[in-house]
Design a protein around this motif. Sequence first.
Motif, PDB file in Angstrom:
ATOM      1  N   LYS A 118     -37.251  18.611   0.195  1.00 45.86           N
ATOM      2  CA  LYS A 118     -37.614  17.223  -0.103  1.00 45.86           C
ATOM      3  C   LYS A 118     -38.299  16.606   1.114  1.00 45.86           C
ATOM      4  CE  LYS A 118     -35.366  17.132  -4.126  1.00 45.86           C
ATOM      5  NZ  LYS A 118     -34.863  18.514  -4.156  1.00 45.86           N
ATOM      6  N   SER A 119     -39.340  15.828   0.854  1.00 44.29           N
ATOM      7  CA  SER A 119     -40.021  15.102   1.923  1.00 44.29           C
ATOM      8  C   SER A 119     -39.353  13.738   2.086  1.00 44.29           C
ATOM      9  CB  SER A 119     -41.503  14.933   1.593  1.00 44.29           C
ATOM     10  OG  SER A 119     -42.172  14.241   2.625  1.00 44.29           O
ATOM     11  N   PHE A 120     -38.639  13.565   3.182  1.00 46.01           N
ATOM     12  CA  PHE A 120     -37.818  12.376   3.381  1.00 46.01           C
ATOM     13  C   PHE A 120     -38.668  11.216   3.903  1.00 46.01           C
ATOM     14  CE2 PHE A 120     -34.729   9.576   5.333  1.00 46.01           C
ATOM     15  CZ  PHE A 120     -33.615   9.698   4.511  1.00 46.01           C
ATOM     16  N   PRO A 121     -38.624  10.056   3.249  1.00 49.64           N
ATOM     17  CA  PRO A 121     -39.378   8.900   3.745  1.00 49.64           C
ATOM     18  C   PRO A 121     -38.651   8.232   4.908  1.00 49.64           C
ATOM     19  CG  PRO A 121     -38.175   8.290   1.774  1.00 49.64           C
ATOM     20  CD  PRO A 121     -37.907   9.755   1.992  1.00 49.64           C
ATOM     21  N   SER A 122     -39.380   7.837   5.908  1.00 50.85           N
ATOM     22  CA  SER A 122     -38.771   7.193   7.073  1.00 50.85           C
ATOM     23  C   SER A 122     -38.173   5.849   6.674  1.00 50.85           C
ATOM     24  CB  SER A 122     -39.800   6.993   8.180  1.00 50.85           C
ATOM     25  OG  SER A 122     -39.220   6.334   9.288  1.00 50.85           O
ATOM     26  N   VAL A 123     -36.988   5.562   7.190  1.00 53.09           N
ATOM     27  CA  VAL A 123     -36.326   4.290   6.882  1.00 53.09           C
ATOM     28  C   VAL A 123     -36.759   3.189   7.851  1.00 53.09           C
ATOM     29  CG1 VAL A 123     -34.316   5.441   5.891  1.00 53.09           C
ATOM     30  CG2 VAL A 123     -34.328   4.887   8.326  1.00 53.09           C
ATOM     31  N   VAL A 124     -37.558   3.546   8.829  1.00 55.58           N
ATOM     32  CA  VAL A 124     -38.039   2.573   9.821  1.00 55.58           C
ATOM     33  C   VAL A 124     -39.532   2.369   9.618  1.00 55.58           C
ATOM     34  CG1 VAL A 124     -38.272   2.027  12.265  1.00 55.58           C
ATOM     35  CG2 VAL A 124     -36.268   3.273  11.458  1.00 55.58           C
ATOM     36  N   ASP A 125     -39.908   1.209   9.144  1.00 58.00           N
ATOM     37  CA  ASP A 125     -41.310   0.890   8.888  1.00 58.00           C
ATOM     38  C   ASP A 125     -41.801  -0.140   9.904  1.00 58.00           C
ATOM     39  OD1 ASP A 125     -43.789   0.767   7.782  1.00 58.00           O
ATOM     40  OD2 ASP A 125     -43.226  -0.535   6.098  1.00 58.00           O
ATOM     41  N   LEU A 126     -41.894   0.306  11.146  1.00 60.54           N
ATOM     42  CA  LEU A 126     -42.331  -0.555  12.238  1.00 60.54           C
ATOM     43  C   LEU A 126     -43.441   0.141  13.024  1.00 60.54           C
ATOM     44  CD1 LEU A 126     -38.836  -1.720  13.553  1.00 60.54           C
ATOM     45  CD2 LEU A 126     -40.440  -3.086  12.202  1.00 60.54           C
ATOM     46  N   PRO A 127     -44.295  -0.605  13.690  1.00 64.15           N
ATOM     47  CA  PRO A 127     -45.377   0.020  14.455  1.00 64.15           C
ATOM     48  C   PRO A 127     -44.854   0.733  15.703  1.00 64.15           C
ATOM     49  CG  PRO A 127     -45.362  -2.358  14.807  1.00 64.15           C
ATOM     50  CD  PRO A 127     -44.366  -2.086  13.724  1.00 64.15           C
ATOM     51  N   SER A 128     -45.606   1.723  16.148  1.00 61.39           N
ATOM     52  CA  SER A 128     -45.260   2.433  17.377  1.00 61.39           C
ATOM     53  C   SER A 128     -45.581   1.575  18.584  1.00 61.39           C
ATOM     54  CB  SER A 128     -46.027   3.765  17.454  1.00 61.39           C
ATOM     55  OG  SER A 128     -45.736   4.586  16.341  1.00 61.39           O
ATOM     56  N   VAL A 129     -44.998   1.939  19.701  1.00 64.74           N
ATOM     57  CA  VAL A 129     -45.231   1.222  20.966  1.00 64.74           C
ATOM     58  C   VAL A 129     -46.115   2.082  21.859  1.00 64.74           C
ATOM     59  CG1 VAL A 129     -44.143   0.258  23.017  1.00 64.74           C
ATOM     60  CG2 VAL A 129     -43.026   0.021  20.798  1.00 64.74           C
ATOM     61  N   SER A 130     -47.224   1.514  22.320  1.00 60.55           N
ATOM     62  CA  SER A 130     -48.154   2.238  23.193  1.00 60.55           C
ATOM     63  C   SER A 130     -48.000   1.745  24.626  1.00 60.55           C
ATOM     64  CB  SER A 130     -49.599   2.027  22.726  1.00 60.55           C
ATOM     65  OG  SER A 130     -49.797   2.571  21.430  1.00 60.55           O
ATOM     66  N   LEU A 131     -47.915   2.695  25.553  1.00 61.65           N
ATOM     67  CA  LEU A 131     -47.789   2.375  26.976  1.00 61.65           C
ATOM     68  C   LEU A 131     -48.866   3.111  27.764  1.00 61.65           C
ATOM     69  CD1 LEU A 131     -43.896   2.724  27.312  1.00 61.65           C
ATOM     70  CD2 LEU A 131     -45.198   0.608  26.985  1.00 61.65           C
ATOM     71  N   PHE A 132     -49.165   2.607  28.953  1.00 53.93           N
ATOM     72  CA  PHE A 132     -50.144   3.238  29.840  1.00 53.93           C
ATOM     73  C   PHE A 132     -51.497   3.426  29.150  1.00 53.93           C
ATOM     74  CE2 PHE A 132     -45.896   4.986  30.984  1.00 53.93           C
ATOM     75  CZ  PHE A 132     -45.743   4.327  32.191  1.00 53.93           C
ATOM     76  N   ASP A 133     -51.985   2.320  28.553  1.00 50.10           N
ATOM     77  CA  ASP A 133     -53.293   2.317  27.888  1.00 50.10           C
ATOM     78  C   ASP A 133     -53.387   3.366  26.779  1.00 50.10           C
ATOM     79  OD1 ASP A 133     -54.243   0.255  29.519  1.00 50.10           O
ATOM     80  OD2 ASP A 133     -54.864   1.676  31.070  1.00 50.10           O
ATOM     81  N   GLY A 134     -52.294   3.512  26.046  1.00 45.70           N
ATOM     82  CA  GLY A 134     -52.292   4.429  24.909  1.00 45.70           C
ATOM     83  C   GLY A 134     -52.022   5.875  25.246  1.00 45.70           C
ATOM     84  N   GLN A 135     -51.775   6.176  26.520  1.00 41.35           N
ATOM     85  CA  GLN A 135     -51.498   7.564  26.889  1.00 41.35           C
ATOM     86  C   GLN A 135     -50.102   8.007  26.459  1.00 41.35           C
ATOM     87  OE1 GLN A 135     -52.665   8.711  30.960  1.00 41.35           O
ATOM     88  NE2 GLN A 135     -53.732   6.760  31.152  1.00 41.35           N
ATOM     89  N   LEU A 136     -49.205   7.047  26.324  1.00 39.97           N
ATOM     90  CA  LEU A 136     -47.841   7.352  25.881  1.00 39.97           C
ATOM     91  C   LEU A 136     -47.534   6.503  24.657  1.00 39.97           C
ATOM     92  CD1 LEU A 136     -45.096   8.752  26.374  1.00 39.97           C
ATOM     93  CD2 LEU A 136     -44.463   6.786  27.784  1.00 39.97           C
ATOM     94  N   VAL A 137     -47.250   7.153  23.541  1.00 33.68           N
ATOM     95  CA  VAL A 137     -46.944   6.464  22.290  1.00 33.68           C
ATOM     96  C   VAL A 137     -45.510   6.803  21.883  1.00 33.68           C
ATOM     97  CG1 VAL A 137     -47.562   6.164  19.867  1.00 33.68           C
ATOM     98  CG2 VAL A 137     -49.357   6.546  21.566  1.00 33.68           C
ATOM     99  N   ILE A 138     -44.703   5.770  21.712  1.00 31.32           N
ATOM    100  CA  ILE A 138     -43.299   5.949  21.320  1.00 31.32           C
ATOM    101  C   ILE A 138     -43.153   5.428  19.897  1.00 31.32           C
ATOM    102  CG2 ILE A 138     -40.896   5.474  21.892  1.00 31.32           C
ATOM    103  CD1 ILE A 138     -41.795   4.787  24.715  1.00 31.32           C
TER     104      ILE A 138
END
Length: 293
Positions: A118-138
């Motif tokens: 089964k393809s599980f849908p993520s329960v967290v629908d929030l944007p990612s956080v970008s750091l260091f001018d987009g070099q690190l995405v959390i």
Amino acid sequence: MGLLTNLINGLSLGSVYAIIALGYTMVYGIAKMLNFAHGDIIMVGGYVCFCAVNYLGLPAGVGVLLSIVACTVLGIVVERLAYKPLRNAPSLDVLITAIGVSYFLQNAALLIWGSDTKSFPSVVDLPSVSLFDGQLVISAITIVTVLSGIVVMIALTAFTGKTRMGKAMRACSEDRGAATLMGINVNSTISLTFAIGSGLAAIAGVLMCSAYPTLIPTTGSLPGIKAFTAAVIGGIGSIPGAFVGGLVLGVIEIFAKAYVGTQLADAIVFGVLIVVLLVKPSGLLGKTVREKV
């Protein structure tokens, strides 16, 4: 940035292991038994949330709540039917029963939901956080997972240290016979412990499936074993130890996959367990308890 990315991913995976390990360590610390069916309750929690969101069209938050309720009830039922009759039985009998419950849950899930992934849908629908001018995405699920692990650990520590029921759990852990003489209902205390541990397993299952979106009847088996390993590394019976052990194990696994190889990652994880047991048998934060004979 690659090193930092692996560290963050390791903390995210370790937080999942930590939440599962907290359930393990509570049950062992109070009931003095290893519930190897704990990993399969993770799987049940994932399936309940999946069905609530995909089949019933419920919001993700409601699906998570239903998952927690279902796993909590399942934990109480399993304890009452499978483990309570073996309260005074030899530990080997309890261990064999736990393995039997584990296979029962896996095969029940296979009959109910089938073997298809089964393809599980993520329960967290929030944007990612970008750091260091987009070099690190959390990703948002990474942040939520780490924060959930911290909150659960703090809440359990406060519960066992400040509340009346938490003190009853600690009394049962120290001396079950003396706790009974002091008027503590040991059976109810152990049932509550299973309920809390199973609820935590549901949270861990939903977070794990959101981060790694696949779900099959054996989804919880290996994470359950690794979480038990984390509890032993941290010091089984210690709540902070389970949390630290989970984080350590998650970081080691991610770094092993990144720099050594995916095939050897699990061997390295269990090798670390052997080293810790040889150097400090009680675990990183565990205490050596002397028993009079």
